[in-house]
Design an enzyme around this catalytic site. Sequence first.
Site, PDB file in Angstrom:
ATOM      1  N   SER A 116      43.140  36.053  37.637  1.00  0.00           N
ATOM      2  CA  SER A 116      43.275  37.365  38.278  1.00  0.00           C
ATOM      3  C   SER A 116      44.694  37.625  38.786  1.00  0.00           C
ATOM      4  O   SER A 116      45.620  37.680  37.998  1.00  0.00           O
ATOM      5  CB  SER A 116      42.240  37.474  39.391  1.00  0.00           C
ATOM      6  N   ASP A 254      46.424  44.334  38.310  1.00  0.00           N
ATOM      7  CA  ASP A 254      46.643  42.906  38.577  1.00  0.00           C
ATOM      8  C   ASP A 254      46.620  42.162  37.224  1.00  0.00           C
ATOM      9  O   ASP A 254      46.543  42.795  36.169  1.00  0.00           O
ATOM     10  CB  ASP A 254      45.608  42.360  39.574  1.00  0.00           C
ATOM     11  N   ASP A 256      44.555  40.512  35.392  1.00  0.00           N
ATOM     12  CA  ASP A 256      43.480  40.710  34.408  1.00  0.00           C
ATOM     13  C   ASP A 256      42.959  42.143  34.411  1.00  0.00           C
ATOM     14  O   ASP A 256      41.958  42.441  33.751  1.00  0.00           O
ATOM     15  CB  ASP A 256      42.340  39.716  34.633  1.00  0.00           C
ATOM     16  N   ASP A 258      41.340  44.050  36.461  1.00  0.00           N
ATOM     17  CA  ASP A 258      40.093  44.558  37.035  1.00  0.00           C
ATOM     18  C   ASP A 258      40.397  45.311  38.329  1.00  0.00           C
ATOM     19  O   ASP A 258      39.518  45.864  38.958  1.00  0.00           O
ATOM     20  CB  ASP A 258      39.032  43.457  37.231  1.00  0.00           C
TER      21      ASP A 258
END
Length: 474
Positions: A116, A254, A256, A258
């Site tokens: 993340s 961010d 990834d 999400d």
Amino acid sequence: MRRIPFKPTKLNMQVTDADSMAKLFGSSGVRGLANIDLTPLLANKVALAVATYAEAKKAVVARDTRLSGQMLENALVSGLVACGSDVLLAGMVPTPVLAYAVKAFGADVGFMLTASHNPPQYNGIKVFSNTSLSFTDAEQDTVEELVAQEKFALANWRRVGKTTTIDASQLYLGMVQKAVLLQKPWQVVVDPGCGAAFELAPRMLKMLGCKVTALNAQADGYFPARKSEPTAESLQDLAKIVKVLGADIGIAFDGDADRVAFVDEDGGFVNFDRSLAAYGALALKRSGGGVIVTNVEASMCVETMAEKFGGKVVRTKVGDIYISEAIKREGAVFGGEPCGAWVHPQHHFCPDGPLSAALFLSALEEEGKSVSEFISEVPEYITLRENIPCKNEFKYRVVKELEATLKTAFPRFTGFSTVDGVRLALKEGWLLVRASGTEPLIRLTVEGESEVAAKDITAKATALLHKQVEVHQK
Ligand code: MG
């Protein structure tokens, strides 16, 4: 369920409430330093365990741009095919694209290799079910038990799985195109931060008719341009460019993707709580009321805005899985955490940065407002935070004991919750006391309608906290 602790190395330890027993999975899956905590061996075992548990015939695997991604992916895929699961390889795509693909391709499970917003030396494994929800605590516990016992259902040699490469982005963009129709050619500066949205986000915005300037839009697992966590500080370049170009909006993700963050047309970083509250209010307005979900740490401006449209706010523990679960349970119209992780249940249950960005532009268009005008509808409250040192062995006990103490000290409280720590809603604000998951600290968060209110609540609560800690420290 009996929980067998996995033998941790160093940093993958997730401290649980009862004691310092370490768990393999945290609220965001397995997370740790690549090749120290999270090795190919561990990735392989997790894949074997998940495939065994889910009796997976078909799995989708994707990764973010981290250098250790390919290495871990190979180990993961090897475990899956060993259990007879066919694997669809989605390559480097955002977490929500992976989650959506699991559902859309009719797979049994999905794996996202990502840490993340953490620094580049970390990596992680997030597991998704066929409903696009990430694995629940109970499912993760079962997997953890299988990993610890090494109980894996290996397939007969004739039935080992096959791998196929898929274009999950194309499928996802088809979904976005159906969900969002923009009239105006928005001038957008997008900053994927060299993370998983590097290709998809500029492509999506162009598809929607935006005039796109992209920065940090190349895959680079060192995250050389900025930290992968979008904050006012890490998005300074984006803010400057939005201002210089006279663009309508800056959009960042961010590692990834999400999570989404916005910069307004003046180059100002948009407060996460306020954008969440503004968008949540619009979701309620569209549906004529209903429920929206956020976590215990979010600002009370979410309630202030929801009440305007006859909506109800349900609060969960911190962690996006709890938001997704509550949305599903409550039939909520929208939900999110004040870190930019927004869930749109009309499409799937994974927090989705690119889709949130597209829907946010659509919301601005619907309201005929600029970013700053849309956000200015939301009241700005004062938040104060204090960390009170407290030894790990009794920090959870102290928080538990404070339940009664705080109720007595603030007798006119209007709401009380122990869903995550202790949260007391007051007439002029609220307070939240939580034990830190990783450090010997108790965290106090206070929000007040005014600075005076916030300071008063903080002073009173801090004194009580210190007193309670001293009882044990003597
Ligand atoms: Mg993330």
